[in-house]
Write an enzyme that holds these catalytic residues in place. Structure first.
Site, PDB file in Angstrom:
ATOM      1  N   HIS A  54       0.884  -1.163   0.000  1.00  0.00           N
ATOM      2  CA  HIS A  54       0.000   0.000   0.000  1.00  0.00           C
ATOM      3  C   HIS A  54       0.925   1.217   0.000  1.00  0.00           C
ATOM      4  O   HIS A  54       2.065   1.132   0.469  1.00  0.00           O
ATOM      5  CB  HIS A  54      -0.904   0.013   1.233  1.00  0.00           C
ATOM      6  CG  HIS A  54      -1.953  -1.056   1.190  1.00  0.00           C
ATOM      7  ND1 HIS A  54      -2.016  -2.078   2.089  1.00  0.00           N
ATOM      8  CD2 HIS A  54      -2.978  -1.254   0.319  1.00  0.00           C
ATOM      9  CE1 HIS A  54      -3.038  -2.870   1.778  1.00  0.00           C
ATOM     10  NE2 HIS A  54      -3.634  -2.394   0.709  1.00  0.00           N
ATOM     11  N   ASP A  76       2.542   1.881   3.257  1.00  0.00           N
ATOM     12  CA  ASP A  76       3.547   0.924   3.740  1.00  0.00           C
ATOM     13  C   ASP A  76       4.936   1.454   3.371  1.00  0.00           C
ATOM     14  O   ASP A  76       5.912   1.245   4.082  1.00  0.00           O
ATOM     15  CB  ASP A  76       3.399  -0.455   3.060  1.00  0.00           C
ATOM     16  CG  ASP A  76       2.090  -1.166   3.387  1.00  0.00           C
ATOM     17  OD1 ASP A  76       1.646  -1.074   4.546  1.00  0.00           O
ATOM     18  OD2 ASP A  76       1.524  -1.799   2.480  1.00  0.00           O
ATOM     19  N   GLU A  81      -9.255  -4.583  -8.143  1.00  0.00           N
ATOM     20  CA  GLU A  81      -9.454  -5.765  -7.284  1.00  0.00           C
ATOM     21  C   GLU A  81     -10.882  -5.731  -6.765  1.00  0.00           C
ATOM     22  O   GLU A  81     -11.186  -5.037  -5.797  1.00  0.00           O
ATOM     23  CB  GLU A  81      -8.457  -5.760  -6.115  1.00  0.00           C
ATOM     24  CG  GLU A  81      -8.623  -6.973  -5.220  1.00  0.00           C
ATOM     25  CD  GLU A  81      -7.657  -7.010  -4.027  1.00  0.00           C
ATOM     26  OE1 GLU A  81      -6.699  -6.213  -3.986  1.00  0.00           O
ATOM     27  OE2 GLU A  81      -7.882  -7.841  -3.136  1.00  0.00           O
ATOM     28  N   GLU A 134      -9.091 -11.842  -6.028  1.00  0.00           N
ATOM     29  CA  GLU A 134      -8.845 -12.475  -4.727  1.00  0.00           C
ATOM     30  C   GLU A 134      -9.872 -13.588  -4.529  1.00  0.00           C
ATOM     31  O   GLU A 134     -11.081 -13.358  -4.650  1.00  0.00           O
ATOM     32  CB  GLU A 134      -8.940 -11.432  -3.601  1.00  0.00           C
ATOM     33  CG  GLU A 134      -8.833 -12.105  -2.240  1.00  0.00           C
ATOM     34  CD  GLU A 134      -8.541 -11.158  -1.087  1.00  0.00           C
ATOM     35  OE1 GLU A 134      -7.802 -10.169  -1.292  1.00  0.00           O
ATOM     36  OE2 GLU A 134      -9.035 -11.433   0.022  1.00  0.00           O
ATOM     37  N   HIS A 165     -12.796 -12.861  -2.173  1.00  0.00           N
ATOM     38  CA  HIS A 165     -13.743 -11.864  -2.671  1.00  0.00           C
ATOM     39  C   HIS A 165     -14.730 -12.499  -3.651  1.00  0.00           C
ATOM     40  O   HIS A 165     -15.918 -12.181  -3.636  1.00  0.00           O
ATOM     41  CB  HIS A 165     -13.013 -10.709  -3.362  1.00  0.00           C
ATOM     42  CG  HIS A 165     -12.118  -9.922  -2.443  1.00  0.00           C
ATOM     43  ND1 HIS A 165     -11.336  -8.872  -2.883  1.00  0.00           N
ATOM     44  CD2 HIS A 165     -11.877 -10.024  -1.123  1.00  0.00           C
ATOM     45  CE1 HIS A 165     -10.661  -8.367  -1.857  1.00  0.00           C
ATOM     46  NE2 HIS A 165     -10.969  -9.050  -0.788  1.00  0.00           N
ATOM     47  N   ASP A 220      -9.779 -14.316   4.680  1.00  0.00           N
ATOM     48  CA  ASP A 220      -8.371 -14.396   4.250  1.00  0.00           C
ATOM     49  C   ASP A 220      -7.661 -15.598   4.871  1.00  0.00           C
ATOM     50  O   ASP A 220      -6.535 -15.497   5.374  1.00  0.00           O
ATOM     51  CB  ASP A 220      -7.605 -13.102   4.607  1.00  0.00           C
ATOM     52  CG  ASP A 220      -8.130 -11.884   3.857  1.00  0.00           C
ATOM     53  OD1 ASP A 220      -8.791 -12.050   2.817  1.00  0.00           O
ATOM     54  OD2 ASP A 220      -7.872 -10.760   4.313  1.00  0.00           O
ATOM     55  N   ASP A 250      -3.043 -13.135  -0.165  1.00  0.00           N
ATOM     56  CA  ASP A 250      -3.549 -12.137   0.781  1.00  0.00           C
ATOM     57  C   ASP A 250      -4.172 -12.941   1.922  1.00  0.00           C
ATOM     58  O   ASP A 250      -5.361 -13.271   1.881  1.00  0.00           O
ATOM     59  CB  ASP A 250      -4.561 -11.198   0.102  1.00  0.00           C
ATOM     60  CG  ASP A 250      -4.814  -9.941   0.928  1.00  0.00           C
ATOM     61  OD1 ASP A 250      -4.270  -9.847   2.054  1.00  0.00           O
ATOM     62  OD2 ASP A 250      -5.541  -9.038   0.443  1.00  0.00           O
TER      63      ASP A 250
HETATM   64  C1  XUL Z   1      -9.125  -6.062   1.131  1.00  0.00           C
HETATM   65  C2  XUL Z   1      -7.977  -6.435   0.330  1.00  0.00           C
HETATM   66  C3  XUL Z   1      -6.892  -5.417   0.215  1.00  0.00           C
HETATM   67  C4  XUL Z   1      -6.289  -5.350  -1.135  1.00  0.00           C
HETATM   68  C5  XUL Z   1      -5.227  -4.334  -1.351  1.00  0.00           C
HETATM   69  O1  XUL Z   1     -10.055  -7.060   1.309  1.00  0.00           O
HETATM   70  O2  XUL Z   1      -7.911  -7.540  -0.158  1.00  0.00           O
HETATM   71  O3  XUL Z   1      -5.920  -5.693   1.168  1.00  0.00           O
HETATM   72  O4  XUL Z   1      -5.735  -6.589  -1.460  1.00  0.00           O
HETATM   73  O5  XUL Z   1      -5.629  -3.064  -1.141  1.00  0.00           O
HETATM   74 MN    MN Z   2      -6.589  -8.571  -1.518  1.00  0.00          MN
END
Ligand code: XUL
Ligand code: MN
Length: 348
Positions: free
Chosen positions: A52, A55, A177, A213, A216, A253, A286
């Site tokens: 990020h 970071d 994302e 992801e 997600h 996650d 992640d």
């Molecule tokens: C949130 C998520 C974030 C993104 C990056 O659910 O996955 O951490 O991966 O901003």
């Molecule tokens: Mn993510």
């Protein structure tokens, strides 16, 4: 595509090593410093780092442009010394008091402008890190109640922001994302299909793609491997965040494959069979370590997720294609189903 096997490269973000706080309880482990985290990467088998913006440059909103650049250069040389590559940089657009009503879709013009400026600073950071991948998790682009915004207008606002950012830096690629909910009740770009639709409407469709992801996609009630297949067909799968998710609840996650090993197998399969990784794409994770995990062993979820990917890759590569095709030709999907299970369990 050449016949040589893909050598996958793996990445994770510093936030994947964390203190165990959740919405109901404070941290339970002492933090590792950024320097300590950077030291972990190679030993855990990772060469890619996901960032990020803050970071790299903590307290970014209170830094001047030249402070941002000089801090980023010092992180770049630290990464070089460790042999690490920056895979992606994402603007953290969901923590500021200026983004409580959304970033690009806030009902306040000043706040929308803040989101654009913050994203430009993030692109400057990516540029200094020699990274072309700018990730947009559209965290607060959505609503708690439908009546507070116009969904049609919101899509246009997100598209306008994407176009401004494409124009700001001609090298950068935008990886959307998607996530269907959390922190918002309902998000505006909930799936990769929505993201790719926006990509084609942008001023430079070749520079807008996606990051999928697993959790997600599952939260959207979708099959992650099919979502990946959709993006791969469009040549727009530029990163993944592999993890796992036990049903429709908060974003867990979990370690890759830990809730549903067959679903994980199919993600590895779709990536491997469609040449993912051959143009430099990373296998990103992640993943969150459990709140119960002692600090000194709080990186095990990273090791195990990477190892599970490699174990499943072996399963993909050793699946007998001839047998698979025979079952398909005979339309014996029951037979195929059990063949896959026996293959995964090693009981053939
Ligand atoms: C949130 C998520 C974030 C993104 C990056 O659910 O996955 O951490 O991966 O901003
Ligand atoms: Mn993510």
């Amino acid at each position: 595509m050449s016949n040589s096997l893909t050598e996958y490269r793996f990445s994770f973000g510093p936030w994947n090593i964390h203190e165990g706080a959740d919405p109901f309880g404070p941290p339970v482990r002492e933090s590792f410093s950024f320097d300590e985290k950077v030291d972990f990467y190679r030993n855990l088998g990772f060469v890619g780092i996901q960032f990020h913006d803050d970071d790299v440059v903590p307290d970014i909103d209170n830094k001047t442009h030249s402070e941002i650049i000089s801090q980023t250069r010092s992180v770049k040389s630290q990464l070089d010394n460790h042999g690490l590559v920056t895979e992606v940089v994402a603007p953290r657009l969901w923590e500021s008091p200026l983004t409580i009503d959304g970033a690009f879709t806030s009902n306040s013009a000043d706040e929308r402008q803040y989101a654009i400026e913050r994203s430009k600073r993030c692109i400057d950071i990516a540029n200094e890190l020699e990274c072309r991948n700018f990730v947009l998790w559209l965290a607060r682009e959505g609503t708690y109640i439908r009546e507070s915004k116009s969904s049609a207008e919101a899509v246009g606002q997100i598209l306008d922001a994407i176009n401004v950012l494409l124009d700001y830096n001609p090298e950068i690629r935008i990886l959307i994302e998607p996530k269907p909910n959390e922190p918002m009740d309902i998000a505006y770009i909930p799936t990769i299909g929505h993201a790719i639709g926006l990509a084609y409407r942008s001023t430079d469709p070749d520079r807008v793609g996606g990051l999928i992801e697993s959790a997600h996609a599952i939260l959207a009630g979708l099959e992650p491997s099919d979502e990946m297949g959709y993006a791969l067909h469009h040549k727009k799968l530029w990163s993944v965040h592999l993890n796992d998710q036990n049903g429709l609840k908060f974003d867990q996650d979990k370690a890759f494959g830990s809730a549903n090993i067959r679903r994980a197998f199919n993600q590895v399969r779709v990536l491997e069979e469609n040449g993912y990784g051959r143009n430099g794409e990373f296998v990103g994770l992640d993943v969150k370590v459990m709140r119960t995990q002692p600090r000194e062993i709080s990186t095990k979820h990273l090791l195990s997720s990477r190892k599970t990917f490699l174990n499943l890759l072996e399963k993909v590569r050793t699946l007998d294609k001839k047998i698979e095709q025979e079952y398909i030709a005979a339309r014996d999907y029951e037979g195929l189903d059990f063949y896959i299970l026996e293959h995964l369990l090693g009981t053939l």
